[in-house]
Write an enzyme that holds these catalytic residues in place. Structure first.
Site, PDB file in Angstrom:
ATOM      1  N   LYS A 168       0.873  -1.353   0.216  1.00 21.29           N
ATOM      2  CA  LYS A 168       0.288   0.054  -0.249  1.00 21.29           C
ATOM      3  C   LYS A 168       0.792   1.309   0.419  1.00 21.29           C
ATOM      4  O   LYS A 168       1.637   1.575   1.135  1.00 21.29           O
ATOM      5  CB  LYS A 168      -0.997   0.209   1.454  1.00 21.29           C
ATOM      6  CG  LYS A 168      -2.132   1.260   1.180  1.00 21.29           C
ATOM      7  CD  LYS A 168      -2.847   0.953   2.269  1.00 21.29           C
ATOM      8  CE  LYS A 168      -1.547   1.659   3.262  1.00 21.29           C
ATOM      9  NZ  LYS A 168      -1.815   3.972   3.760  1.00 21.29           N
ATOM     10  N   ASP A 220      -3.206   4.434  -2.211  1.00 21.61           N
ATOM     11  CA  ASP A 220      -4.067   5.073  -1.156  1.00 21.61           C
ATOM     12  C   ASP A 220      -3.917   6.684  -0.876  1.00 21.61           C
ATOM     13  O   ASP A 220      -3.395   6.956  -0.203  1.00 21.61           O
ATOM     14  CB  ASP A 220      -4.216   4.523  -0.401  1.00 21.61           C
ATOM     15  CG  ASP A 220      -4.404   4.752   1.029  1.00 21.61           C
ATOM     16  OD1 ASP A 220      -5.795   5.217   0.864  1.00 21.61           O
ATOM     17  OD2 ASP A 220      -4.479   4.919   2.545  1.00 21.61           O
ATOM     18  N   LYS A 266      -6.660   8.348  -1.450  1.00 28.54           N
ATOM     19  CA  LYS A 266      -8.118   9.122  -1.261  1.00 28.54           C
ATOM     20  C   LYS A 266      -8.342  10.669  -2.161  1.00 28.54           C
ATOM     21  O   LYS A 266      -8.225  11.441  -0.863  1.00 28.54           O
ATOM     22  CB  LYS A 266      -8.310   9.314   0.575  1.00 28.54           C
ATOM     23  CG  LYS A 266      -7.296   8.235   0.956  1.00 28.54           C
ATOM     24  CD  LYS A 266      -7.644   8.665   2.651  1.00 28.54           C
ATOM     25  CE  LYS A 266      -7.214   6.957   3.258  1.00 28.54           C
ATOM     26  NZ  LYS A 266      -6.117   6.851   3.181  1.00 28.54           N
ATOM     27  N   ASP A 282     -13.105  15.964  -4.593  1.00 25.50           N
ATOM     28  CA  ASP A 282     -12.930  16.613  -5.594  1.00 25.50           C
ATOM     29  C   ASP A 282     -13.838  16.740  -6.099  1.00 25.50           C
ATOM     30  O   ASP A 282     -14.773  15.696  -6.121  1.00 25.50           O
ATOM     31  CB  ASP A 282     -11.409  17.000  -6.917  1.00 25.50           C
ATOM     32  CG  ASP A 282     -11.262  17.978  -6.459  1.00 25.50           C
ATOM     33  OD1 ASP A 282     -12.323  19.158  -6.623  1.00 25.50           O
ATOM     34  OD2 ASP A 282      -9.639  18.554  -6.178  1.00 25.50           O
ATOM     35  N   THR A 312     -10.413   4.895  10.064  1.00 25.03           N
ATOM     36  CA  THR A 312     -10.158   4.309  11.107  1.00 25.03           C
ATOM     37  C   THR A 312      -9.599   4.885  12.216  1.00 25.03           C
ATOM     38  O   THR A 312      -9.561   4.507  13.422  1.00 25.03           O
ATOM     39  CB  THR A 312      -9.488   3.470  10.879  1.00 25.03           C
ATOM     40  OG1 THR A 312      -8.223   3.165  10.494  1.00 25.03           O
ATOM     41  CG2 THR A 312     -10.082   1.761  10.141  1.00 25.03           C
ATOM     42  N   ARG A 351       2.431  -0.274  10.583  1.00 22.35           N
ATOM     43  CA  ARG A 351       3.701   0.885  11.800  1.00 22.35           C
ATOM     44  C   ARG A 351       4.067  -0.835  12.220  1.00 22.35           C
ATOM     45  O   ARG A 351       5.248  -1.106  12.427  1.00 22.35           O
ATOM     46  CB  ARG A 351       3.441   1.808  12.486  1.00 22.35           C
ATOM     47  CG  ARG A 351       3.105   3.149  11.932  1.00 22.35           C
ATOM     48  CD  ARG A 351       2.854   3.975  12.574  1.00 22.35           C
ATOM     49  NE  ARG A 351       1.198   4.012  12.348  1.00 22.35           N
ATOM     50  CZ  ARG A 351       0.450   4.717  13.074  1.00 22.35           C
ATOM     51  NH1 ARG A 351       0.292   5.845  13.754  1.00 22.35           N
ATOM     52  NH2 ARG A 351      -0.963   4.173  12.901  1.00 22.35           N
TER      53      ARG A 351
HETATM   54  O1  C5P Z   1       0.609   1.871  10.809  1.00 25.49           O
HETATM   55  P1  C5P Z   1      -1.189   1.571  10.969  1.00 25.49           P
HETATM   56  O2  C5P Z   1      -1.066   0.122  10.896  1.00 25.49           O
HETATM   57  O3  C5P Z   1      -1.896   2.531  11.884  1.00 25.49           O
HETATM   58  O4  C5P Z   1      -1.357   2.165   8.956  1.00 25.49           O
HETATM   59  C1  C5P Z   1      -2.966   2.032   8.267  1.00 25.49           C
HETATM   60  C2  C5P Z   1      -2.525   2.768   7.373  1.00 25.49           C
HETATM   61  O5  C5P Z   1      -3.871   2.871   6.707  1.00 25.49           O
HETATM   62  C3  C5P Z   1      -2.214   3.677   7.288  1.00 25.49           C
HETATM   63  O6  C5P Z   1      -1.144   4.258   5.538  1.00 25.49           O
HETATM   64  C4  C5P Z   1      -3.263   4.837   6.835  1.00 25.49           C
HETATM   65  O7  C5P Z   1      -2.399   6.449   6.145  1.00 25.49           O
HETATM   66  C5  C5P Z   1      -4.367   3.922   5.943  1.00 25.49           C
HETATM   67  N1  C5P Z   1      -5.770   4.164   6.489  1.00 25.49           N
HETATM   68  C6  C5P Z   1      -6.079   4.386   7.679  1.00 25.49           C
HETATM   69  N2  C5P Z   1      -7.140   4.291   8.255  1.00 25.49           N
HETATM   70  C7  C5P Z   1      -8.541   5.205   6.333  1.00 25.49           C
HETATM   71  C8  C5P Z   1      -7.924   4.025   5.612  1.00 25.49           C
HETATM   72  C9  C5P Z   1      -6.545   3.922   5.534  1.00 25.49           C
HETATM   73  O8  C5P Z   1      -5.251   4.015   8.621  1.00 25.49           O
HETATM   74  N3  C5P Z   1      -9.609   4.491   6.561  1.00 25.49           N
END
Ligand code: C5P
Length: 226
Positions: free
Chosen positions: A30, A58, A60, A63, A117, A207
């Protein structure tokens, strides 16, 4: 259920090194705002030289309909496998995007972002005057009717979305903490068993993988649980 590893690291060198470590595993990459804004499509080319990874870009998008459709056509030309846009851009924008992409010989999967989330119920309600569940359901039905392939939501909405649309309508769920790791800025987090029980098609983990001392080992443990 597929695992998408979020490549949100601070440099292209770190991204390429992680890709080399994860080569051969059954994962999607991603690529999000940080990496794409810094390195652009060049990073995707470099990653492609390491292995034939499936790529979810990703960005997002949000517009007006014509601008979104133009942008999605450009992303389709790059040849990525999955892209996303905000459902709150509305059904006209989503339909316009799909009619443009469906005219191409090959298009990426297109997902609609519902409620991030990172939202807690109270902050979300102050902004949207709706519960997260209601809003995600409404946005998902709109995305389904506009011809999109699925939504980005939390694990806790995944099953509800499928029941209200179609079991084949994809749910991609970030906020996964497989082994009880730190939530960081995420609010609606879940573990692998909960993601499975809620029929998530794709889980996103960043992470807990790229900050680990042995990311390949973490990914292998996750894949063996899936
Ligand atoms: O590090 P972590 O596991 O929290 O990463 C989650 C990834 O998913 C990040 O790249 C974040 O931008 C993405 N994301 C998210 N919630 C969303 C859409 C994408 O956390 N609704």
């Amino acid at each position: 259920m597929k695992l998408c590893v979020a490549f949100d690291m601070a440099s292209s060198t770190e991204c390429l090194e992680l890709a080399k470590k994860l080569k051969g595993l059954d994962i999607w990459l991603k690529i999000g705002l940080r990496s794409y804004l810094r390195d652009g499509a060049r990073l995707l080319d470099e990653l492609g030289k390491i292995a034939e990874f499936k790529v979810f870009l990703d960005l997002k998008l949000y517009d007006i309909p014509n601008t979104m459709a133009d942008a999605c056509e450009e992303l389709a030309k790059i040849g990525v496998d999955m892209i996303n846009l905000h459902a709150s851009a509305g059904s006209k924008a989503m339909s316009e995007v799909m009619s443009r992409l469906n005219a191409l010989s090959k298009r990426p999967l297109v997902l609609a972002v519902s409620a991030l989330t990172s939202f807690e119920e109270a902050e979300f309600k102050a902004l949207y005057k709706q519960n997260i569940n209601e809003a995600v359901l409404c946005m998902s039905k709109m995305a389904y009717e506009s011809g999109l392939d699925g939504v980005v939501c939390s694990v806790y909405e995944s099953l509800v979305v499928k029941n209200a649309t179609n079991s084949s309508f994809i749910t991609l769920t970030p906020g996964i903490r497989p082994f009880n790791e730190d939530k960081n800025d995420q609010a609606r987090v879940a573990d692998l068993a909960t993601a499975k029980a809620n029929k998530s098609d794709f889980i996103v983990i960043g992470r807990p993988i790229y900050r680990a001392s042995n990311p390949r080992q973490v990914v292998e443990s996750i894949l063996s649980e899936l």
